[in-house]
Design a protein around this motif. Structure first.
Motif, PDB file in Angstrom:
ATOM      1  N   ASP A 186       6.127  -5.317   6.699  1.00 16.60           N
ATOM      2  CA  ASP A 186       5.105  -5.715   5.721  1.00 16.60           C
ATOM      3  C   ASP A 186       4.044  -4.636   5.576  1.00 16.60           C
ATOM      4  O   ASP A 186       3.554  -4.380   4.476  1.00 16.60           O
ATOM      5  N   ALA A 187       3.684  -4.003   6.687  1.00 11.61           N
ATOM      6  CA  ALA A 187       2.660  -2.953   6.650  1.00 11.61           C
ATOM      7  C   ALA A 187       3.122  -1.776   5.788  1.00 11.61           C
ATOM      8  O   ALA A 187       2.333  -1.218   5.016  1.00 11.61           O
ATOM      9  N   VAL A 188       4.393  -1.412   5.896  1.00  8.24           N
ATOM     10  CA  VAL A 188       4.944  -0.330   5.066  1.00  8.24           C
ATOM     11  C   VAL A 188       4.906  -0.745   3.602  1.00  8.24           C
ATOM     12  O   VAL A 188       4.523   0.035   2.724  1.00  8.24           O
ATOM     13  N   ASP A 189       5.288  -1.991   3.319  1.00  4.99           N
ATOM     14  CA  ASP A 189       5.236  -2.501   1.952  1.00  4.99           C
ATOM     15  C   ASP A 189       3.802  -2.500   1.424  1.00  4.99           C
ATOM     16  O   ASP A 189       3.568  -2.160   0.262  1.00  4.99           O
ATOM     17  N   LEU A 190       2.854  -2.877   2.270  1.00  3.24           N
ATOM     18  CA  LEU A 190       1.451  -2.881   1.870  1.00  3.24           C
ATOM     19  C   LEU A 190       0.974  -1.476   1.519  1.00  3.24           C
ATOM     20  O   LEU A 190       0.289  -1.269   0.516  1.00  3.24           O
ATOM     21  N   LEU A 191       1.368  -0.501   2.322  1.00  3.01           N
ATOM     22  CA  LEU A 191       1.012   0.897   2.017  1.00  3.01           C
ATOM     23  C   LEU A 191       1.560   1.310   0.657  1.00  3.01           C
ATOM     24  O   LEU A 191       0.867   1.965  -0.127  1.00  3.01           O
ATOM     25  N   ALA A 192       2.802   0.928   0.364  1.00  2.00           N
ATOM     26  CA  ALA A 192       3.409   1.270  -0.921  1.00  2.00           C
ATOM     27  C   ALA A 192       2.650   0.606  -2.068  1.00  2.00           C
ATOM     28  O   ALA A 192       2.396   1.234  -3.102  1.00  2.00           O
ATOM     29  N   GLU A 193       2.263  -0.645  -1.891  1.00  5.52           N
ATOM     30  CA  GLU A 193       1.509  -1.358  -2.928  1.00  5.52           C
ATOM     31  C   GLU A 193       0.131  -0.723  -3.131  1.00  5.52           C
ATOM     32  O   GLU A 193      -0.331  -0.580  -4.263  1.00  5.52           O
ATOM     33  N   LEU A 194      -0.514  -0.352  -2.044  1.00  5.28           N
ATOM     34  CA  LEU A 194      -1.836   0.288  -2.139  1.00  5.28           C
ATOM     35  C   LEU A 194      -1.729   1.634  -2.845  1.00  5.28           C
ATOM     36  O   LEU A 194      -2.573   1.976  -3.678  1.00  5.28           O
ATOM     37  N   ARG A 195      -0.683   2.365  -2.519  1.00  4.33           N
ATOM     38  CA  ARG A 195      -0.475   3.666  -3.166  1.00  4.33           C
ATOM     39  C   ARG A 195      -0.317   3.488  -4.675  1.00  4.33           C
ATOM     40  O   ARG A 195      -0.912   4.212  -5.474  1.00  4.33           O
ATOM     41  N   SER A 196       0.470   2.509  -5.058  1.00  2.58           N
ATOM     42  CA  SER A 196       0.684   2.227  -6.472  1.00  2.58           C
ATOM     43  C   SER A 196      -0.619   1.787  -7.146  1.00  2.58           C
ATOM     44  O   SER A 196      -0.948   2.240  -8.240  1.00  2.58           O
ATOM     45  N   GLU A 197      -1.351   0.929  -6.499  1.00  2.00           N
ATOM     46  CA  GLU A 197      -2.600   0.402  -7.044  1.00  2.00           C
ATOM     47  C   GLU A 197      -3.666   1.486  -7.179  1.00  2.00           C
ATOM     48  O   GLU A 197      -4.392   1.541  -8.167  1.00  2.00           O
ATOM     49  N   LEU A 198      -3.746   2.357  -6.175  1.00  2.00           N
ATOM     50  CA  LEU A 198      -4.796   3.378  -6.154  1.00  2.00           C
ATOM     51  C   LEU A 198      -4.394   4.654  -6.886  1.00  2.00           C
ATOM     52  O   LEU A 198      -5.242   5.480  -7.201  1.00  2.00           O
ATOM     53  N   GLY A 199      -3.093   4.820  -7.111  1.00  2.00           N
ATOM     54  CA  GLY A 199      -2.625   6.029  -7.772  1.00  2.00           C
ATOM     55  C   GLY A 199      -2.842   7.270  -6.935  1.00  2.00           C
ATOM     56  O   GLY A 199      -3.034   8.364  -7.446  1.00  2.00           O
ATOM     57  N   ARG A 200      -2.801   7.075  -5.637  1.00  2.00           N
ATOM     58  CA  ARG A 200      -3.075   8.172  -4.721  1.00  2.00           C
ATOM     59  C   ARG A 200      -2.178   8.072  -3.500  1.00  2.00           C
ATOM     60  O   ARG A 200      -1.918   6.986  -3.000  1.00  2.00           O
ATOM     61  N   ARG A 201      -1.719   9.210  -3.016  1.00  2.00           N
ATOM     62  CA  ARG A 201      -0.890   9.224  -1.809  1.00  2.00           C
ATOM     63  C   ARG A 201      -1.724   8.771  -0.619  1.00  2.00           C
ATOM     64  O   ARG A 201      -2.873   9.150  -0.475  1.00  2.00           O
ATOM     65  N   ILE A 202      -1.120   7.949   0.209  1.00  2.00           N
ATOM     66  CA  ILE A 202      -1.795   7.464   1.410  1.00  2.00           C
ATOM     67  C   ILE A 202      -0.983   7.919   2.615  1.00  2.00           C
ATOM     68  O   ILE A 202       0.201   7.597   2.730  1.00  2.00           O
ATOM     69  N   ASP A 203      -1.611   8.661   3.476  1.00  2.00           N
ATOM     70  CA  ASP A 203      -0.954   9.152   4.686  1.00  2.00           C
ATOM     71  C   ASP A 203      -0.814   7.994   5.675  1.00  2.00           C
ATOM     72  O   ASP A 203      -1.819   7.413   6.091  1.00  2.00           O
ATOM     73  N   PRO A 204       0.423   7.650   6.056  1.00  2.00           N
ATOM     74  CA  PRO A 204       0.609   6.552   7.011  1.00  2.00           C
ATOM     75  C   PRO A 204      -0.152   6.765   8.324  1.00  2.00           C
ATOM     76  O   PRO A 204      -0.541   5.804   8.981  1.00  2.00           O
ATOM     77  N   GLN A 205      -0.371   8.022   8.705  1.00  2.00           N
ATOM     78  CA  GLN A 205      -1.119   8.312   9.932  1.00  2.00           C
ATOM     79  C   GLN A 205      -2.534   7.742   9.885  1.00  2.00           C
ATOM     80  O   GLN A 205      -3.091   7.368  10.903  1.00  2.00           O
ATOM     81  N   ALA A 206      -3.107   7.682   8.682  1.00  2.00           N
ATOM     82  CA  ALA A 206      -4.463   7.155   8.526  1.00  2.00           C
ATOM     83  C   ALA A 206      -4.522   5.674   8.879  1.00  2.00           C
ATOM     84  O   ALA A 206      -5.594   5.146   9.165  1.00  2.00           O
ATOM     85  N   PHE A 207      -3.371   5.016   8.880  1.00  2.00           N
ATOM     86  CA  PHE A 207      -3.334   3.580   9.128  1.00  2.00           C
ATOM     87  C   PHE A 207      -2.868   3.211  10.536  1.00  2.00           C
ATOM     88  O   PHE A 207      -2.701   2.054  10.850  1.00  2.00           O
TER      89      PHE A 207
END
Length: 86
Positions: free
Chosen positions: A42-63
């Protein structure tokens, strides 16, 4: 830039829509794994959704150290306010 309140509302919407969570359960102090039962997939899916919503790459390390909804909001706020390295 989005405010922390806007980030929280966006996150709450994603969690309700994609993970079928009760909006009332999603508070800044809610623990992702224990209170909201978000697992690693779910956390990986959430990162993907956030990336799509924000239009910005999100480094998984930050999470890596995120434990609560408030941690997610703070991390996204930092990411949105740092210079883009596009």
């Amino acid at each position: 830039m989005k405010t922390k309140e806007e980030i929280f509302e966006t996150l709450r919407g994603l969690l309700v829509e994609h993970f079928e969570l009760d909006a009332e359960a999603i508070r800044l102090d809610a623990r992702l794994y224990e209170d909201l039962e978000i697992d690693s997939i779910d956390a990986v899916d959430l990162l993907a959704e956030l990336r799509s919503e924000l239009g910005r790459r999100i480094d998984p390390q930050a999470f890596r150290q995120i434990r609560t909804v408030g941690d997610v909001v703070d991390t996204i706020d930092r990411l949105l306010n740092e210079p883009s390295h596009a």
